[in-house]
Structures are given as C-alpha cells and as structure tokens.
Design a protein around this motif. Structure first.
Motif, PDB file in Angstrom:
ATOM      1  N   PRO A   1      31.699  44.458  40.328  1.00 24.34           N
ATOM      2  CA  PRO A   1      31.511  44.675  41.766  1.00 24.34           C
ATOM      3  C   PRO A   1      32.770  44.287  42.543  1.00 24.34           C
ATOM      4  N   GLY A   2      33.137  45.138  43.471  1.00 28.17           N
ATOM      5  CA  GLY A   2      34.316  44.865  44.302  1.00 28.17           C
ATOM      6  C   GLY A   2      35.622  45.326  43.678  1.00 28.17           C
ATOM      7  N   MET A   3      35.561  45.964  42.487  1.00 34.02           N
ATOM      8  CA  MET A   3      36.805  46.363  41.816  1.00 34.02           C
ATOM      9  C   MET A   3      37.628  47.320  42.679  1.00 34.02           C
ATOM     10  N   GLU A   4      36.952  48.234  43.410  1.00 32.85           N
ATOM     11  CA  GLU A   4      37.734  49.181  44.213  1.00 32.85           C
ATOM     12  C   GLU A   4      38.529  48.453  45.297  1.00 32.85           C
ATOM     13  N   HIS A   5      37.958  47.346  45.826  1.00 31.08           N
ATOM     14  CA  HIS A   5      38.694  46.581  46.849  1.00 31.08           C
ATOM     15  C   HIS A   5      39.839  45.808  46.191  1.00 31.08           C
ATOM     16  N   ARG A   6      39.570  45.306  44.990  1.00 35.01           N
ATOM     17  CA  ARG A   6      40.607  44.545  44.277  1.00 35.01           C
ATOM     18  C   ARG A   6      41.821  45.449  43.999  1.00 35.01           C
ATOM     19  N   ILE A   7      41.540  46.690  43.651  1.00 32.00           N
ATOM     20  CA  ILE A   7      42.643  47.631  43.395  1.00 32.00           C
ATOM     21  C   ILE A   7      43.448  47.821  44.693  1.00 32.00           C
ATOM     22  N   GLY A   8      42.720  48.014  45.793  1.00 31.02           N
ATOM     23  CA  GLY A   8      43.378  48.178  47.091  1.00 31.02           C
ATOM     24  C   GLY A   8      44.210  46.950  47.447  1.00 31.02           C
ATOM     25  N   GLU A   9      43.676  45.773  47.148  1.00 30.40           N
ATOM     26  CA  GLU A   9      44.408  44.532  47.464  1.00 30.40           C
ATOM     27  C   GLU A   9      45.689  44.421  46.636  1.00 30.40           C
ATOM     28  N   TRP A  10      45.619  44.920  45.383  1.00 28.61           N
ATOM     29  CA  TRP A  10      46.839  44.866  44.556  1.00 28.61           C
ATOM     30  C   TRP A  10      47.938  45.715  45.208  1.00 28.61           C
ATOM     31  N   PHE A  11      47.563  46.904  45.669  1.00 27.39           N
ATOM     32  CA  PHE A  11      48.587  47.765  46.297  1.00 27.39           C
ATOM     33  C   PHE A  11      49.049  47.178  47.636  1.00 27.39           C
TER      34      PHE A  11
END
Ligand SMILES: NC(=O)c1ccc[n+]([C@@H]2O[C@H](COP(=O)([O-])OP(=O)(O)OC[C@H]3O[C@@H](n4cnc5c(N)ncnc54)[C@H](O)[C@@H]3O)[C@@H](O)[C@H]2O)c1
Length: 249
Positions: free
Chosen positions: A53-63
């Motif tokens: 859960p929240g992986m899509e936000h984590r990806i966004g945070e990495w960028f």
C-alpha cells in the motif's frame, strides 16, 4: 545490380540487484536515467499496488527527491496484474493511450514495476510505440527476476494463442529488488524456482546440484538462498548452450 544490406544489432543492458529500489537514498534508477531529465511514465502491477500500500506515492516521492533523473509525466498508472492484462486488448489500449496523452517520444522512458505478465504487456506496447520507446523493468516475481524480466521478449495473447503478438526488444535496464518477493503468494514463489531447475538442467550441472541441496530452504522461502538462485539464473541467461551435451552428464 544487387546490393547486399547487412545489419547487425547488438544490445547490451545492465541488470542491477538491490533492495528497496524506491528508498530515497537508493541511487540505482539515477544511474540508469542519467541527468538528461527525460520524460518518464510509470506503470505498476495491481497485485504489487495491493500488496505494497502506498507504493505509487513512494515511487512519486523517489522522483521528487531526484529531479535530475527525470520528470514523471503522470501519476503512476496501475495495470491489472496477471494474465488478464495480456488477454484483453482494452487494457492494452489504455496502456497505449496513456503513452499518447503524456506525449512520450523516443527520448522518453517507460518504467514498469510488476510481474512477468505486466512486463510483457507494457513492454510490448512500449516496443511498438514510435517504433520503440525505451523501457526499464523492475520485475516483482521470482519468475520475472530470474527469467522473463531479464530477457529480451515481450508479448500479448490473441486468438487463444499465448504471446501471439510480440517483439524482441530488450529493456534499457533491469532492477531486481528482492524485497518485492516477500509478498508473493506461495504458488508464485515456487513457480519461479521451477524455472531455475529448468535452466540448471539445461545449462549448469553444479547449479543443479546446488538447487537440489537447497530445495528445502528455497521452498521455505529462505531469502538468502533465493538471492543466489536469482543472480545465478540471470548470469546463465546470457550463457550459450554447451555444444557438447556430454558435459551435462
Ligand atoms: N518475456 C519472456 O521472456 C517471458 C518468459 C517467461 C514467462 N513470461 C510470461 O510471464 C508471465 C508470468 O509471469 P509471473 O510468473 O511473473 O506472474 P504474473 O505476472 O502472472 O503475476 C502473478 C500474480 O502475482 C501478482 N504479483 C506480482 N508481483 C507481486 C508481488 N511482489 N507481491 C504480490 N503479488 C505480486 C500479480 O499481480 C499477479 O496477480 C506469463 O504471461 C508468461 O507468458 C514471459
């Protein structure tokens, strides 16, 4: 008059092994993208999205934390995981439409996070869009980390035939993140192990003996044993078959 045209195509790409690829300090994707600030569209397997859960936000945070690596041109797009995405052209149209509306071009990248089916489907569309948009694979199953994700093929199913449409189009880079395997169903964990046995039987007797010795550990989800298995399979993927099959006996 006759002119012979000869075209040699030589591909090379790096396969990285890591944990927590989207950890803010992890530099691997930065190494792959460089500093050209390309346009990047990210596709995520729905099974991974559900398990993390929240992986899509984590990806966004990495960028967000690595703006020099590229610009995410859209929020992460979730693709239905498993064979359904290779069977249904409506899903393929959605994948293709997103590449169109985000104006991806041949300088852009598609980043795919998921199992072999999602890698095959999105990789296929990327490989035929503008005659080939570069794609980077982050395989999330054992089978995709030790076989399909590190190889050169893409495909989708049609007319009841598996991979009826497909391309040979290697990834620009592959990142095997072992952490993703923790949430796999037991069936998917074991399916990838059987692929390793197949490769070992064909190509490497000592690896086969090692797998037999570690069979219990592997089936009990020992991560250390799995890490060695995946690395060895990825190495063997590029190794040609021995000409003399007696070597195997
Ligand atoms: N291109 C090639 O060279 C090649 C080679 C072998 C197989 N394949 C293809 O690979 C596909 C099978 O791939 P697969 O075995 O990776 O399974 P899969 O992609 O079908 O995934 C199995 C299930 O696991 C889910 N999932 C994926 N990662 C997860 C994670 N980390 N945690 C929890 N759930 C997760 C998916 O959503 C799906 O429901 C087939 O379509 C096959 O044709 C391609």
């Amino acid at each position: 008059m006759k002119i012979e045209q000869r075209i040699t195509v030589d591909f090379s790409y790096d396969i990285y092994f890591t944990r927590d690829v989207f950890g803010p300090e992890n530099p691997i994707l930065q190494n792959i993208f460089g500093h050209g600030k390309p346009r990047i569209l990210v596709f995520l397997d729905s099974g991974v999205a559900a398990a993390w859960p929240g992986m899509e936000h984590r990806i966004g945070e990495w960028f967000d934390a690595h703006p020099q690596s590229g610009e995410m041109v859209s929020p992460v797009i979730i693709v239905p995981g498993g064979e359904q995405c290779k069977n249904d052209f409506e899903y393929l149209k959605v994948i293709a439409r997103n590449m169109r509306i985000t104006k991806l071009d041949r300088h852009s990248y598609v980043l795919i996070v998921g199992g072999g089916a999602v890698l095959d489907a999105v990789g296929f569309i990327a490989s035929i869009t503008h005659r080939g948009i570069r794609h980077i694979r982050i395989p999330t199953t054992v089978l995709s980390q030790n076989d399909s994700g590190v190889g050169v093929k893409n495909g989708v199913n049609l007319f009841d035939a598996k991979n009826y449409f497909g391309t040979f189009s290697p990834a620009y880079g592959v990142v095997n993140d072992l952490n993703f395997l923790r949430t796999l169903k037991l069936r998917d964990w074991r399916a990838g192990i059987s692929e390793a046995f197949k490769v070992a039987i064909i190509k490497d007797r000592s690896f086969l003996l090692e797998l037999v010795n570690k069979a219990k550990k592997l089936s009990e989800r020992n991560e250390g044993a799995m890490e060695i298995l995946i690395r060895r399979c990825a190495q063997l993927y590029r190794k040609k078959l021995p000409l003399d099959f007696k070597q195997l006996i």
